[in-house]
Scaffold this motif. Sequence first.
Motif, PDB file in Angstrom:
ATOM      1  N   THR A  57      36.071  44.344  35.438  1.00 50.50           N
ATOM      2  CA  THR A  57      34.762  44.505  36.066  1.00 50.50           C
ATOM      3  C   THR A  57      33.641  44.710  35.051  1.00 50.50           C
ATOM      4  OG1 THR A  57      35.283  46.853  36.381  1.00 50.50           O
ATOM      5  CG2 THR A  57      35.663  45.376  38.251  1.00 50.50           C
ATOM      6  N   ASN A  58      34.008  44.854  33.767  1.00 46.14           N
ATOM      7  CA  ASN A  58      32.978  44.959  32.737  1.00 46.14           C
ATOM      8  C   ASN A  58      32.380  43.597  32.383  1.00 46.14           C
ATOM      9  OD1 ASN A  58      33.320  47.713  32.483  1.00 46.14           O
ATOM     10  ND2 ASN A  58      34.781  47.558  30.819  1.00 46.14           N
ATOM     11  N   PHE A  59      32.973  42.533  32.890  1.00 43.32           N
ATOM     12  CA  PHE A  59      32.564  41.188  32.515  1.00 43.32           C
ATOM     13  C   PHE A  59      32.085  40.424  33.743  1.00 43.32           C
ATOM     14  CE2 PHE A  59      36.113  42.582  29.841  1.00 43.32           C
ATOM     15  CZ  PHE A  59      35.515  42.577  28.588  1.00 43.32           C
TER      16      PHE A  59
ATOM     17  N   GLY B 131      31.385  37.468  20.660  1.00 43.93           N
ATOM     18  CA  GLY B 131      32.561  36.664  20.945  1.00 43.93           C
ATOM     19  C   GLY B 131      33.017  36.793  22.373  1.00 43.93           C
ATOM     20  N   LEU B 132      32.277  37.518  23.207  1.00 43.68           N
ATOM     21  CA  LEU B 132      32.635  37.618  24.611  1.00 43.68           C
ATOM     22  C   LEU B 132      31.380  37.819  25.423  1.00 43.68           C
ATOM     23  CD1 LEU B 132      33.993  41.139  25.542  1.00 43.68           C
ATOM     24  CD2 LEU B 132      32.489  40.685  23.634  1.00 43.68           C
ATOM     25  N   VAL B 133      31.504  37.590  26.706  1.00 42.03           N
ATOM     26  CA  VAL B 133      30.408  37.877  27.621  1.00 42.03           C
ATOM     27  C   VAL B 133      30.675  39.250  28.196  1.00 42.03           C
ATOM     28  CG1 VAL B 133      29.196  37.130  29.677  1.00 42.03           C
ATOM     29  CG2 VAL B 133      30.199  35.454  28.136  1.00 42.03           C
ATOM     30  N   GLN B 134      29.822  40.196  27.941  1.00 39.12           N
ATOM     31  CA  GLN B 134      30.070  41.567  28.356  1.00 39.12           C
ATOM     32  C   GLN B 134      28.801  42.112  28.994  1.00 39.12           C
ATOM     33  OE1 GLN B 134      28.937  44.638  26.409  1.00 39.12           O
ATOM     34  NE2 GLN B 134      29.687  45.773  28.166  1.00 39.12           N
ATOM     35  N   VAL B 135      28.781  42.151  30.323  1.00 41.66           N
ATOM     36  CA  VAL B 135      27.582  42.581  31.036  1.00 41.66           C
ATOM     37  C   VAL B 135      27.962  43.607  32.083  1.00 41.66           C
ATOM     38  CG1 VAL B 135      25.613  41.859  32.410  1.00 41.66           C
ATOM     39  CG2 VAL B 135      26.543  40.315  30.690  1.00 41.66           C
ATOM     40  N   TYR B 136      27.408  44.776  31.994  1.00 43.26           N
ATOM     41  CA  TYR B 136      27.609  45.768  33.039  1.00 43.26           C
ATOM     42  C   TYR B 136      26.667  45.470  34.195  1.00 43.26           C
ATOM     43  CZ  TYR B 136      30.422  48.519  29.887  1.00 43.26           C
ATOM     44  OH  TYR B 136      31.414  48.940  29.064  1.00 43.26           O
ATOM     45  N   PRO B 137      26.984  45.910  35.413  1.00 42.74           N
ATOM     46  CA  PRO B 137      26.100  45.641  36.545  1.00 42.74           C
ATOM     47  C   PRO B 137      24.709  46.211  36.305  1.00 42.74           C
ATOM     48  CG  PRO B 137      28.217  46.453  37.297  1.00 42.74           C
ATOM     49  CD  PRO B 137      28.194  46.611  35.806  1.00 42.74           C
ATOM     50  N   THR B 138      23.716  45.371  36.414  1.00 40.18           N
ATOM     51  CA  THR B 138      22.339  45.827  36.267  1.00 40.18           C
ATOM     52  C   THR B 138      21.528  45.577  37.522  1.00 40.18           C
ATOM     53  OG1 THR B 138      21.728  43.696  35.301  1.00 40.18           O
ATOM     54  CG2 THR B 138      22.339  45.453  33.774  1.00 40.18           C
ATOM     55  N   GLU B 139      21.939  44.575  38.293  1.00 38.56           N
ATOM     56  CA  GLU B 139      21.191  44.271  39.512  1.00 38.56           C
ATOM     57  C   GLU B 139      22.120  43.626  40.505  1.00 38.56           C
ATOM     58  OE1 GLU B 139      17.519  42.338  38.893  1.00 38.56           O
ATOM     59  OE2 GLU B 139      17.358  41.645  40.945  1.00 38.56           O
ATOM     60  N   SER B 140      22.171  44.180  41.690  1.00 35.78           N
ATOM     61  CA  SER B 140      23.052  43.615  42.694  1.00 35.78           C
ATOM     62  C   SER B 140      22.386  42.422  43.347  1.00 35.78           C
ATOM     63  CB  SER B 140      23.387  44.667  43.759  1.00 35.78           C
ATOM     64  OG  SER B 140      22.272  44.893  44.574  1.00 35.78           O
TER      65      SER B 140
ATOM     66  N   LYS C 277      31.303  43.667  45.885  1.00 33.22           N
ATOM     67  CA  LYS C 277      31.660  45.046  45.537  1.00 33.22           C
ATOM     68  C   LYS C 277      31.841  45.227  44.029  1.00 33.22           C
ATOM     69  CE  LYS C 277      36.341  43.790  46.960  1.00 33.22           C
ATOM     70  NZ  LYS C 277      37.273  43.855  48.092  1.00 33.22           N
ATOM     71  N   LEU C 278      32.176  44.153  43.317  1.00 26.26           N
ATOM     72  CA  LEU C 278      32.381  44.244  41.877  1.00 26.26           C
ATOM     73  C   LEU C 278      31.072  44.433  41.115  1.00 26.26           C
ATOM     74  CD1 LEU C 278      35.165  41.562  41.301  1.00 26.26           C
ATOM     75  CD2 LEU C 278      35.402  44.024  41.642  1.00 26.26           C
TER      76      LEU C 278
ATOM     77  N   ASN D 190      31.931  48.360  51.941  1.00 29.38           N
ATOM     78  CA  ASN D 190      33.159  47.589  51.689  1.00 29.38           C
ATOM     79  C   ASN D 190      34.172  47.796  52.806  1.00 29.38           C
ATOM     80  OD1 ASN D 190      33.500  50.368  50.438  1.00 29.38           O
ATOM     81  ND2 ASN D 190      35.570  49.596  50.183  1.00 29.38           N
ATOM     82  N   ASN D 191      35.105  46.853  52.935  1.00 29.51           N
ATOM     83  CA  ASN D 191      36.145  46.995  53.952  1.00 29.51           C
ATOM     84  C   ASN D 191      37.092  48.144  53.569  1.00 29.51           C
ATOM     85  OD1 ASN D 191      36.963  44.808  51.867  1.00 29.51           O
ATOM     86  ND2 ASN D 191      38.945  45.384  52.729  1.00 29.51           N
ATOM     87  N   PRO D 192      37.617  48.887  54.545  1.00 34.63           N
ATOM     88  CA  PRO D 192      37.504  48.674  56.000  1.00 34.63           C
ATOM     89  C   PRO D 192      36.294  49.358  56.626  1.00 34.63           C
ATOM     90  CG  PRO D 192      38.995  50.490  55.603  1.00 34.63           C
ATOM     91  CD  PRO D 192      38.547  50.006  54.229  1.00 34.63           C
ATOM     92  N   PHE D 193      35.368  49.842  55.797  1.00 33.62           N
ATOM     93  CA  PHE D 193      34.243  50.648  56.276  1.00 33.62           C
ATOM     94  C   PHE D 193      33.040  49.792  56.664  1.00 33.62           C
ATOM     95  CE2 PHE D 193      36.619  52.616  52.776  1.00 33.62           C
ATOM     96  CZ  PHE D 193      37.302  53.571  53.502  1.00 33.62           C
ATOM     97  N   GLY D 194      33.133  48.501  56.427  1.00 33.65           N
ATOM     98  CA  GLY D 194      32.070  47.561  56.726  1.00 33.65           C
ATOM     99  C   GLY D 194      32.515  46.175  56.314  1.00 33.65           C
ATOM    100  N   TYR D 195      31.555  45.289  56.007  1.00 32.50           N
ATOM    101  CA  TYR D 195      31.908  43.882  55.804  1.00 32.50           C
ATOM    102  C   TYR D 195      31.376  43.300  54.495  1.00 32.50           C
ATOM    103  CZ  TYR D 195      32.845  44.399  60.804  1.00 32.50           C
ATOM    104  OH  TYR D 195      33.322  44.812  62.013  1.00 32.50           O
ATOM    105  N   MET D 196      31.141  44.129  53.507  1.00 34.00           N
ATOM    106  CA  MET D 196      30.619  43.653  52.230  1.00 34.00           C
ATOM    107  C   MET D 196      31.469  42.504  51.675  1.00 34.00           C
ATOM    108  SD  MET D 196      30.021  45.768  48.643  1.00 34.00           S
ATOM    109  CE  MET D 196      28.741  46.844  49.288  1.00 34.00           C
ATOM    110  N   GLY D 197      30.800  41.400  51.365  1.00 34.94           N
ATOM    111  CA  GLY D 197      31.465  40.293  50.694  1.00 34.94           C
ATOM    112  C   GLY D 197      32.277  39.363  51.567  1.00 34.94           C
ATOM    113  N   VAL D 198      32.353  39.620  52.881  1.00 37.89           N
ATOM    114  CA  VAL D 198      33.151  38.745  53.742  1.00 37.89           C
ATOM    115  C   VAL D 198      32.244  37.858  54.584  1.00 37.89           C
ATOM    116  CG1 VAL D 198      35.104  40.329  53.757  1.00 37.89           C
ATOM    117  CG2 VAL D 198      33.399  40.495  55.558  1.00 37.89           C
TER     118      VAL D 198
END
Length: 742
Positions: free
Chosen positions: A97-99, A353-362, A392-393, A459-467
Motif C-alpha cells: 500500500t506504500n506504492f 528506482g521505484l515508484v513510492q507514493v503515500y496517499p496524499t489525495e483520495s 480503501k487502499l 468499506n465492506n461490510p460497513f458500507g460499499y466503498m469501491g464496489v
Amino acid sequence: MPKALGYISLVLTCFVLLYVVLSIHLAENRIQGVAVKSGLYWKETLKHTNGQGGIIKAFITSKRPSLSARATRFDIAENRFVEHEDNTKPMSILYKTNFTKLPLWDFEDVYLRDHEARKLTCSKSLGNTEDLRFKEAFLHDIQLWLYRGQLNMTEWNRLAHFNNPFGFMEYRYDEIKPAVDLIPKPKSSILLPVPESAKDGCIRCAVVGSGGILNNSKMGKEIDSHDYVFRMNGALTKGYEEDVGNKTSVFVHTAYSLYTTLLSFRQFGYDSIPQDEGIKYVMIPEGLRDFQWLKGLLQGKEATGNFKGVRPLSFFNGHFNESRFYVLHPDFLRYIRNREYCSFAVEKSNGTGLVQVYPTESPVTKDAAIANVTKNPVHLGMQSTLVPVMDKLNFTSLPQWEFDDLYRLDPQFKQSVCTTSLRNSTDPLFNKTFIPNIQLFLQSDHLNVSEWNRLYHFNNPFGYMGVNYTDIKAAVDTIPKLHSNQILQVPTEEDGGCIRCAVVGTSGILNGSRLGTEIDSNHYVFRMNAAIVEGHEEDVGKRTSVYVHTAHSLISSLMLHKKRGFQQIPTDKDIKYVLIPEGPRDYNFLESLMKNRSIPSGAYFKHTPRNYYSGHFNESSYYVLHPDFLRYVRNRFLKSKQLQTKHWWLVRPTNGAFTLLLAMHTCDIVRVYGFSTADHSKYPNYYYDTTHTKLVFFGNHDYRLEMETWSKLHKDKHIWLYLRTSDSGNVTFLETQENGGV
C-alpha cells in the motif's frame, strides 16, 4: 458435455498462461495449447529510473543476481536506496500500500538460473526457434523450483522487494522460511524425461484449460496422444473424456484452487484431484496461505491460518509423494509476468528506482476526506449522481467522516415492556452507547442514490466503498420489505413481556459443560457458523431459533466440518436465517438466493444458494443485516486499535460478535455460552474438538478486544456470560438486577 460446464472454471483460469509457459520450459518440441487464448508474450523494453531521476530505456538482460543487487534495499525513512550492510537479518518490511503502482527495481529482471537445466536434444524444440524476440524473452535455464537451502537471508532481502506471488513483500521471514525449509530438493530439476519412444529426443506436451471451446470438440484422443498432459484447477475429465481426454501427467494448483474446486465442482463429479500413476503435482505459492498449507502438507499435519483445521495431505487421497511434488520459484513467476504479460511504463520517478507514493489525495470530491481528515464529503440530501470512485487502499488507516456515527433508525421500533430488559438499563455509559432503535435489517426500499452515496464512504461490510452500484442495487432490490423488524415475538406464556435468549458460540469452554438443557430452556437460541449440535446435545443443546452466517461461513463450514457431522445448517421449525453481507460475494449469493437460481458468476459460480437451506428457505423468515448496524457494532462496541494500521480495511468484528449484538437488540435478557474468555488456553478451540487444540487468533479480528467487551458487559450486568470456574463445568450465576441486567 453441458455448455455451462465448459466455462465453469473460467474464474480460475487467470493462471492458464502460467501453465503454458511452465510447460514450454519443460517440453522440447511443441506445446499444444488447448482452450487457451494467448496474448503478446514479449514487450521489447522496460522503462525505469537510472537512479538520477531520469528515465532510461533498458532492454531485458539475462544476468545472474549480483551481490550489490541482492544487497540493495529501499529505506522508507530516508526515501532512498541504501546498501543493506547486514545480510544476517531481514530488511525492513515493505508494504504494497506504500506504492501507487508496480515498483521497479534495478534488479527487477534478474533471476536465479538453474545449473542443471535440460540440454536441448530436439532439433524441432521451441528453444531452437529463430524468432529473435522470443529468444530474447525466453530463458531456458530459469530456476523453476523453490526448495530448502535456497532461502538464505541474502535471498530473502532480494525477494522481499516483490509482492506475492513474485516475492515476499509484506511477509515476515519467520512466516515463510520454516515452510521453504521443508521442501525437499528435487533429485533432478528436469520434471519430464524424454520418453524412450521419442527417437528424435523431443518431448510433446498438451496443456488443457477449461474453456468452453472444447465443448463437443472430440479432441480427447488427440490430447491423450501427447507424451505428457498438463491440467490445472478443476481438472474435470470424468464424463468428458471424448472432448478433453482422461490423462494427466502434471497437475498445477494453488492451495486455494485445489481446495475450492473440490467444493465448487463436486456437483459435476469432481470429487478428487487427478491421481494418474506417476503424476507430478506442481504448486504455485500464491501467498502466505499457500506456505501455511505447504507446511501442513509436508509435516502431515493440519494447516494454520486461512486453512486452519484442514489437513492438506487428505486432498491427495494417498497419492502424495515428496519426490513428485514441486513448488514454483517466485523468480519464475515474476519472469512470466515481466517478460510474457506486462509492459511497464513509469512516467514519473522519485529517483530511487521505484515508484513510492503515500496517499496524499483520495479520488473523491474536493470536500471528501483526504487520508484520515474528518470532513463532510457531500451534502447528504436527495441526490441523483453517484459519488466518484473511492479505493480503501488510498487511506492509511480508517477514514473518519462527520457522519461516521450517524445511522438509519427503525421507524417501526417498539419499546420493550419487559421491566428487566437490558434496554431499560440505568447505566449512563451503556445508554449513551446503545441505540435500541437502530435499523437492524436491510430491505429493498433502503438503497437509493442518496443512501448509496452515504454508505459508499465506508468499506465492506460497513458500507460499499469501491464496489459497483449496479451489482449491489440488483441484490438489495430482491430483499422483500419486512412487515416488522422485530423478528422474535414475546412467547404467549411469558407474563412479564420478556424475551429470553441464549447466544451459543463454538468455543471449547462448552466441552463437557452439560449446559444443553439450560440452553434449550431459553425462549430463543442463536447460533452461527458451524453450529454442530448432533452428538453434543448434552453440552450445547439442540434448538436453533436464529442462524447467523455469511455466504462464506455457510459454505465453508459445511465442507470443513462435514466429517464432524455438520451435514446441513440448522433447519428447526420456524427458524430465522440472518445473513451478514460481508462483501460483493454475499450480495451475489443473495440475489441468486432470492431469484432461486444458480450463481451466474463470481466466487460461488454455479452454486445454487437455496440448496444450502435444505428446503427450509422462506423469504418471510430471511433477514439481511444493514451495513449501518454492522458499522454501529464496530464503532460503539468493538473499535479496534488495528483500525489505525495500513490494513484497517481487513479488520472487522467476528460473526459471533454481530450475532451477540443482534440478540441484544432483539431480546430482553441475553445469556451467552461458548464465547472465548480470558482463560481460553484451558479449553480446546471448539467444543466439538476431540483433543485439546489451541485457539488461533486470525488477523482480521480483534479477539482480545471482544473478550474484554463481553467481560465488561457481563460485569455491568447487561448480559450473562458463561464463565467456567472448574474443569467440571460448574458456573456461578448472576441473579437478575433491578437495572435490567441478568
